[in-house]
Design an enzyme around this catalytic site. Sequence first.
Site, short mmCIF file in Angstrom:
data_model
loop_
_atom_site.label_atom_id
_atom_site.label_comp_id
_atom_site.label_asym_id
_atom_site.label_seq_id
_atom_site.Cartn_x
_atom_site.Cartn_y
_atom_site.Cartn_z
N GLU A 176 1.15 -1.66 -0.19
CA GLU A 176 -0.22 -0.52 0.03
C GLU A 176 0.37 1.59 0.27
O GLU A 176 0.30 2.49 -0.70
CB GLU A 176 -0.58 -0.47 1.60
CG GLU A 176 -2.26 -1.22 1.22
CD GLU A 176 -2.45 -1.57 2.26
OE1 GLU A 176 -2.76 -0.85 3.46
OE2 GLU A 176 -2.67 -2.66 1.83
N GLU A 178 3.65 -10.35 0.21
CA GLU A 178 2.71 -10.90 -0.04
C GLU A 178 2.65 -10.05 -0.79
O GLU A 178 2.28 -9.37 -1.38
CB GLU A 178 2.22 -9.37 1.26
CG GLU A 178 3.00 -9.17 3.11
CD GLU A 178 1.78 -8.43 3.56
OE1 GLU A 178 0.95 -8.54 4.51
OE2 GLU A 178 1.30 -6.56 3.35
N GLY A 212 -6.23 -8.34 1.31
CA GLY A 212 -7.93 -7.84 1.16
C GLY A 212 -8.68 -8.20 0.87
O GLY A 212 -9.87 -7.80 0.22
N SER A 218 -4.71 -12.23 3.17
CA SER A 218 -5.50 -12.79 3.90
C SER A 218 -5.36 -13.49 3.90
O SER A 218 -5.99 -15.28 4.41
CB SER A 218 -6.87 -13.07 2.54
OG SER A 218 -7.19 -11.93 1.73
P1 13P Z 1 -4.53 -9.14 4.86
O1 13P Z 1 -5.04 -9.95 5.62
O2 13P Z 1 -6.01 -8.08 5.52
O3 13P Z 1 -5.09 -9.33 3.02
O4 13P Z 1 -3.89 -8.07 4.67
C1 13P Z 1 -2.37 -8.58 4.79
C2 13P Z 1 -1.88 -7.38 4.87
O5 13P Z 1 -1.63 -6.53 3.97
C3 13P Z 1 -0.80 -6.82 6.15
O6 13P Z 1 0.40 -6.20 5.96
#
Ligand code: 13P
Length: 249
Positions: free
Chosen positions: A95, A165, A171, A210
């Site tokens: 992000e 990730e 998400g 996730s």
């Molecule tokens: P989620 O577990 O909501 O998919 O997010 C993962 C994440 O970006 C952790 O840094």
Amino acid sequence: MRRTLVAANWKMNGNKETVASLLTAFKNGMSGSADVAIFPPALYVPQVAQALAGTDISFGVQNVSAQESGAFTGELSLSMVNDFACKYVLIGHSERRELFGETDADVAQKVVATLKAGLIPMLCIGETLEQRESGITEEVVGTQIKAVLDAVGIAAFETIVIAYEPVWAIGTGKTASPEQAQDVHAFIRGMLEAEDAAVAAKTRILYGGSVKAASAEALFGQPDIDGGLVGGASLLADEFVAICNAAKG
Ligand code: 13P
């Protein structure tokens, strides 16, 4: 032997009340089978520090500036982070890369500064769906790691924690399968091994995207997956406690 580490990335969620109630539930529920780290929004770090004093649960910030001090409105320095007994700094989350334009060079600078400040960088890497579908996952992840390797050298990876990730799994509810994640984790460890096998054997490589209580055990059971970086599910007390307790130690 690498001890499992499970981290909660709360992102920009919560308030004083939810911070207090989540921490109480975490303190009461953890079996101690994994190391646990919490990344709250920075404003709540003092509250987290106070609530977790005397426990084994660590904490850190979700981002930091590589600059020491000065006219950088809105930024936080590492000396400020160190003032509150943080242990970890999350660096290069997708992000931050996508929404705030952080480049591999920015990420490398932040890792350098974080190590210099005596804190542990949790370096986030991962490919987008488009990149995976074009068959360039290893190239993308390899480039992200290499930018940091070139800046800090292999020995620093005894300290650095890597969080793989895949952007398409964040998400979205689409967890990478344990095999898909293991393949990339093995590739990452192989890259480190080519530099120094002893260091590579010690580097913790977490999976994020996730992660849920239902998927945690199978993921953590893979040979090169050393824990998880958890977003959404870390805002649900029972779910996060179950993920942490899925670790075998
Ligand atoms: P989620 O577990 O909501 O998919 O997010 C993962 C994440 O970006 C952790 O840094």
